[in-house]
Motif scaffolding. Structure first.
Motif, mmCIF file in Angstrom:
data_model
loop_
_atom_site.group_PDB
_atom_site.id
_atom_site.type_symbol
_atom_site.label_atom_id
_atom_site.label_comp_id
_atom_site.label_asym_id
_atom_site.label_seq_id
_atom_site.Cartn_x
_atom_site.Cartn_y
_atom_site.Cartn_z
ATOM 1 N N ARG A 149 0.839 -1.166 -0.033
ATOM 2 C CA ARG A 149 0.095 -0.012 0.076
ATOM 3 C C ARG A 149 0.906 1.383 -0.114
ATOM 4 N NH1 ARG A 149 -0.790 -1.427 5.824
ATOM 5 N NH2 ARG A 149 0.095 0.262 7.053
ATOM 6 N N TRP A 150 2.205 0.954 0.399
ATOM 7 C CA TRP A 150 2.941 2.413 -0.068
ATOM 8 C C TRP A 150 2.815 3.137 -1.142
ATOM 9 C CZ3 TRP A 150 7.052 3.402 -3.368
ATOM 10 C CH2 TRP A 150 7.309 2.352 -4.149
ATOM 11 N N VAL A 151 2.455 2.403 -2.266
ATOM 12 C CA VAL A 151 2.356 3.148 -3.565
ATOM 13 C C VAL A 151 1.110 4.390 -3.772
ATOM 14 C CG1 VAL A 151 3.032 1.290 -5.009
ATOM 15 C CG2 VAL A 151 0.776 1.331 -4.433
ATOM 16 N N ALA A 152 0.385 4.040 -2.564
ATOM 17 C CA ALA A 152 -0.924 5.273 -2.656
ATOM 18 C C ALA A 152 -0.046 6.319 -2.101
ATOM 19 C CB ALA A 152 -1.975 4.507 -1.824
ATOM 20 N N GLU A 153 0.752 6.219 -0.783
ATOM 21 C CA GLU A 153 1.347 7.414 -0.427
ATOM 22 C C GLU A 153 2.405 8.238 -1.454
ATOM 23 O OE1 GLU A 153 3.196 5.942 3.038
ATOM 24 O OE2 GLU A 153 1.145 5.554 3.938
ATOM 25 N N ARG A 154 2.805 7.210 -2.087
ATOM 26 C CA ARG A 154 3.763 7.815 -3.004
ATOM 27 C C ARG A 154 3.087 8.488 -4.171
ATOM 28 N NH1 ARG A 154 6.812 3.684 -7.408
ATOM 29 N NH2 ARG A 154 4.542 3.625 -8.085
ATOM 30 N N THR A 155 2.002 7.976 -4.735
ATOM 31 C CA THR A 155 1.208 8.923 -5.912
ATOM 32 C C THR A 155 0.844 9.962 -5.071
ATOM 33 O OG1 THR A 155 0.503 6.747 -6.719
ATOM 34 C CG2 THR A 155 -0.846 8.780 -7.196
ATOM 35 N N PHE A 156 0.480 10.311 -3.827
ATOM 36 C CA PHE A 156 0.105 11.364 -3.244
ATOM 37 C C PHE A 156 1.020 12.406 -3.234
ATOM 38 C CE2 PHE A 156 -3.857 9.648 -0.589
ATOM 39 C CZ PHE A 156 -4.732 10.443 -1.322
ATOM 40 N N ALA A 157 2.327 11.989 -2.901
ATOM 41 C CA ALA A 157 3.388 12.728 -2.986
ATOM 42 C C ALA A 157 3.786 13.312 -4.344
ATOM 43 C CB ALA A 157 4.822 12.095 -2.543
ATOM 44 N N TRP A 158 3.403 12.611 -5.527
ATOM 45 C CA TRP A 158 3.460 13.114 -6.635
ATOM 46 C C TRP A 158 2.481 14.341 -7.097
ATOM 47 C CZ3 TRP A 158 3.735 7.593 -9.116
ATOM 48 C CH2 TRP A 158 5.148 7.137 -9.178
ATOM 49 N N LEU A 159 1.157 13.972 -6.631
ATOM 50 C CA LEU A 159 0.169 14.788 -6.895
ATOM 51 C C LEU A 159 0.301 15.919 -6.238
ATOM 52 C CD1 LEU A 159 -3.032 12.379 -6.890
ATOM 53 C CD2 LEU A 159 -1.768 13.291 -8.856
ATOM 54 N N HIS A 160 0.691 16.015 -4.932
ATOM 55 C CA HIS A 160 0.859 17.317 -4.091
ATOM 56 C C HIS A 160 2.087 17.850 -4.333
ATOM 57 C CE1 HIS A 160 -2.307 15.474 -0.977
ATOM 58 N NE2 HIS A 160 -2.853 16.048 -2.148
ATOM 59 N N GLN A 161 2.956 17.439 -5.290
ATOM 60 C CA GLN A 161 4.062 18.324 -5.867
ATOM 61 C C GLN A 161 3.410 19.761 -6.229
ATOM 62 O OE1 GLN A 161 7.746 16.522 -7.335
ATOM 63 N NE2 GLN A 161 6.075 15.086 -8.232
ATOM 64 N N PHE A 162 2.231 19.838 -6.857
ATOM 65 C CA PHE A 162 1.590 20.948 -7.160
ATOM 66 C C PHE A 162 1.174 21.602 -5.998
ATOM 67 C CE2 PHE A 162 1.667 17.935 -10.730
ATOM 68 C CZ PHE A 162 2.320 18.762 -11.695
ATOM 69 N N LYS A 163 1.438 22.829 -5.577
ATOM 70 C CA LYS A 163 0.995 23.492 -4.402
ATOM 71 C C LYS A 163 -0.691 23.885 -4.650
ATOM 72 C CE LYS A 163 1.628 27.705 -1.766
ATOM 73 N NZ LYS A 163 2.551 28.761 -1.570
ATOM 74 N N ARG A 164 -1.063 23.763 -6.058
ATOM 75 C CA ARG A 164 -2.433 24.095 -6.340
ATOM 76 C C ARG A 164 -3.416 23.022 -5.919
ATOM 77 N NH1 ARG A 164 -4.059 29.270 -7.972
ATOM 78 N NH2 ARG A 164 -6.400 29.185 -8.407
ATOM 79 N N LEU A 165 -2.580 21.802 -5.739
ATOM 80 C CA LEU A 165 -3.653 20.516 -5.397
ATOM 81 C C LEU A 165 -3.270 20.509 -3.907
ATOM 82 C CD1 LEU A 165 -2.884 18.241 -7.833
ATOM 83 C CD2 LEU A 165 -4.643 19.744 -7.788
ATOM 84 N N ARG A 166 -2.026 20.541 -3.259
ATOM 85 C CA ARG A 166 -1.708 20.733 -1.925
ATOM 86 C C ARG A 166 -2.435 21.626 -1.007
ATOM 87 N NH1 ARG A 166 3.254 21.272 -2.642
ATOM 88 N NH2 ARG A 166 3.519 23.286 -1.578
#
Length: 273
Positions: free
Chosen positions: A222-239
């Motif tokens: 399940r660590w891949v879900a956290e990794r994908t969140f890390a990719w998505l939240h590189q964008f401050k507009r999403l974070r």
């Protein structure tokens, strides 16, 4: 005009999806509408640079920020981003990299600066207004579905909505695939009621138990879900949520998830990270 904001391969997939605009008047046509690809450049520019729509440079994108915002509104209401995601997932399944036998689900809090729908007192940010992203990914971290709720919603109450949001993924002969074989989750989803719900859907629950020592081994999947969140939240507009309208923030999130779907490594190239 540079097209690095919207590569050709991304545009080829999006071009057929926006709704057809009504025909213009012949005698007094007025100003011609901005090109759809230019509008998408403006949307991606706001996502990448996290600027106000007033600060979108028309000389680079080909349209003004207000036009890009209106096109984002219209395309979100027309459901363009979920259809893009479905198209890309079908291509992945046809090519082979999509592995839905195992999936992982998780949630992540974000701050909502302007309140609006789907906000609430965040339990991890001293009760400030916040929202929550809920994400389900396949074994390799490819986003299958994303949803948005208030920051005070418990993870387990959002176990089934992301599953319902997974599109029917085509790409191979036979029945479209729309549910994983096994679902991995952390202790926040540890309720026997929801295990029974998953089993009734034909999904084997793999949920960590509360009150037991760490080391269950489920984190290897399940660590891949956290990794994908890390990719998505590189964008401050999403974070950090700046949009009052929840559907527009979710539209940006779905666009990013769709661009991440063809291959997580390509997301850096497509969205300039």
């Amino acid at each position: 005009m540079p097209d690095d904001l919207v590569p050709d391969d991304l545009w080829e997939r999006i071009a057929p999806l926006p709704p057809i605009r009504p025909p213009r008047r012949h005698r007094y046509p007025g100003r011609l509408p901005a090109d759809d690809r230019a509008a998408l450049r403006g949307i991606v520019y706001v996502l990448r640079k996290n600027v106000s729509r007033r600060d979108v440079p028309a000389e680079r994108t080909g349209c003004g920020g207000v036009t890009a915002w209106r096109r984002l509104r219209d395309w979100t209401e027309a459901g363009v981003w979920p259809r893009l995601h479905e198209v890309l997932l079908a291509e992945l399944r046809k090519a082979g990299p999509l592995d839905m036998d195992d999936a992982a689900i998780d949630g992540s809090h974000i701050r909502a600066l302007k309140r609006g729908a789907h906000t609430g007192p965040s339990p991890v940010d001293r009760a400030r207004p916040g929202s929550k992203h809920h994400l389900i990914v396949d074994r390799h971290g490819t986003p299958l579905a994303v949803t948005l709720t208030g920051g005070n919603r418990h993870d387990v109450t959002q176990l089934t909505p992301p599953l319902d949001a997974i599109p029917r993924i085509r790409g191979v002969h036979g029945r479209p695939r729309h549910r994983p074989g096994r679902l991995f989750a952390d202790r926040g989803y540890d309720y026997d009621k929801y295990r029974r719900i998953l089993r009734a859907r034909g999904i084997t629950p793999k949920i960590a138990r509360r009150g037991v020592p760490h080391g269950s081994g489920l984190g290897k999947t399940r660590w891949v879900a956290e990794r994908t969140f890390a990719w998505l939240h590189q964008f401050k507009r999403l974070r950090i949520r700046y949009e009052i309208r929840a559907d527009l923030h979710l539209g940006l999130l779905q666009l990013t998830a769709g661009a991440t779907a063809p291959a997580p490594r390509e997301a850096r190239r497509w969205l300039g990270r």
